[in-house]
Design an enzyme around this catalytic site. Sequence first.
Site, PDB file in Angstrom:
ATOM      1  CD  GLU A  18      23.799  42.734  17.778  1.00 55.64           C
ATOM      2  OE1 GLU A  18      24.186  43.008  16.640  1.00 55.64           O
ATOM      3  OE2 GLU A  18      22.699  42.212  18.015  1.00 55.64           O
ATOM      4  CB  SER A 144      26.201  40.630  16.050  1.00 48.14           C
ATOM      5  OG  SER A 144      26.107  41.742  15.195  1.00 48.14           O
ATOM      6  CE1 TYR A 214      29.896  44.543  13.859  1.00 57.99           C
ATOM      7  CE2 TYR A 214      29.431  42.817  15.447  1.00 57.99           C
ATOM      8  CZ  TYR A 214      29.023  43.632  14.408  1.00 57.99           C
ATOM      9  OH  TYR A 214      27.761  43.512  13.906  1.00 57.99           O
ATOM     10  NE  ARG A 253      25.503  40.970   7.011  1.00 64.41           N
ATOM     11  CZ  ARG A 253      25.424  41.268   8.305  1.00 64.41           C
ATOM     12  NH1 ARG A 253      25.418  42.526   8.696  1.00 64.41           N
ATOM     13  NH2 ARG A 253      25.372  40.310   9.211  1.00 64.41           N
ATOM     14  CG  ASP A 255      24.569  37.236   7.517  1.00 68.48           C
ATOM     15  OD1 ASP A 255      24.997  38.035   6.657  1.00 68.48           O
ATOM     16  OD2 ASP A 255      24.446  37.525   8.721  1.00 68.48           O
ATOM     17  CD  GLU A 271      21.347  36.134  11.570  1.00 68.49           C
ATOM     18  OE1 GLU A 271      20.446  36.521  12.337  1.00 68.49           O
ATOM     19  OE2 GLU A 271      22.526  36.012  11.916  1.00 68.49           O
ATOM     20  CG  ASN A 273      21.757  40.456   9.898  1.00 67.46           C
ATOM     21  OD1 ASN A 273      21.800  40.212  11.085  1.00 67.46           O
ATOM     22  ND2 ASN A 273      22.309  39.670   8.992  1.00 67.46           N
ATOM     23  N   GLY A 277      25.102  46.504  10.284  1.00 70.52           N
ATOM     24  CA  GLY A 277      26.066  47.435  10.857  1.00 70.52           C
ATOM     25  C   GLY A 277      26.527  48.492   9.871  1.00 70.52           C
TER      26      GLY A 277
END
Length: 307
Positions: A18, A144, A214, A253, A255, A271, A273, A277
């Site tokens: 990443e 990601s 992205y 964050r 998900d 998951e 994070n 980002g």
Amino acid sequence: MTRGPWHVAVLMGGWSAERSVSLMSGEGVAKALESRGHTVTRIDMGHDVAARLADAAPDVVFNALHGVPGEDGTVQGMMDLMGLKYTHSGLAASVIAIDKQLTKQTLVPHGIPMPGGLMVESESLYTADPLPRPYVLKPVNEGSSVGVAIVTADGNHGTPIGRNVAGPWQEFDHLLAEPFIRGRELTTAVLGGRALLVTELRPKSGFYDFDAKYTDGMTDHICPADIPDDITEACKAIALKAHQLLGCKGTSRSDFRWDDERGLAGLFLLEVNTQPGMTPLSLVPEQAARLGIDYAELVEQIVEEAL
């Protein structure tokens, strides 16, 4: 500590899968801080990172790294030893949250709904499927959607999976196998001890993979998500509880996948994070903006909590 001016070292880049995303996040953060009058030292992380941080001697480090070793506790432990203040989660939360299996072991006993699954040796996939199809295979400690494969009955992976078929089994010795949850992709940010909003992600490719995340225009973000109130409240409650149970700091964050044919029983956390980002397409800045927190204000809030 008041709102500065601070000297902030922005740690970005590194050598994970990443890297490119981290460089975008870091540059966005650096420009935002400079726009507010703060002094910024940009550090593209190499193996001399400790020496460069020591030379910079910042008030605080903004950790804009994604993936290993910036998100797995390695860099956090180094900065702890150096006595540096830094943004986002500390050593223990980072070690647990980067590992999807450890995350389950931490959260599921507290009532957080997560998909079942098991760890498999990649070599075993060439002999038999570990779960009924469709199922998902993913590395245990990449973010990601790096290296995620959905194995379906009518896909082109072969039955069993062919040794020469491209997939994460060629890159990783061990993988996490989980049942595939049909339905919708949801995500919720936590900032400053509160859950923000729920965003639904509708990738035009059908799968929210690295490119969909992205590449501008490849995913529609519906924020706030057009979903029932009980699902919105459940996402926010689960995201906040997971953030707290893992000991996250700054922003995180969570998900989710939601099988909308099953109502609340179809909502699963995938998951958490710990280093979400901060690029122009990123979800945390987008949710903050919807609540009237502009990008520079968001960055300052994250730094303030670290201080």
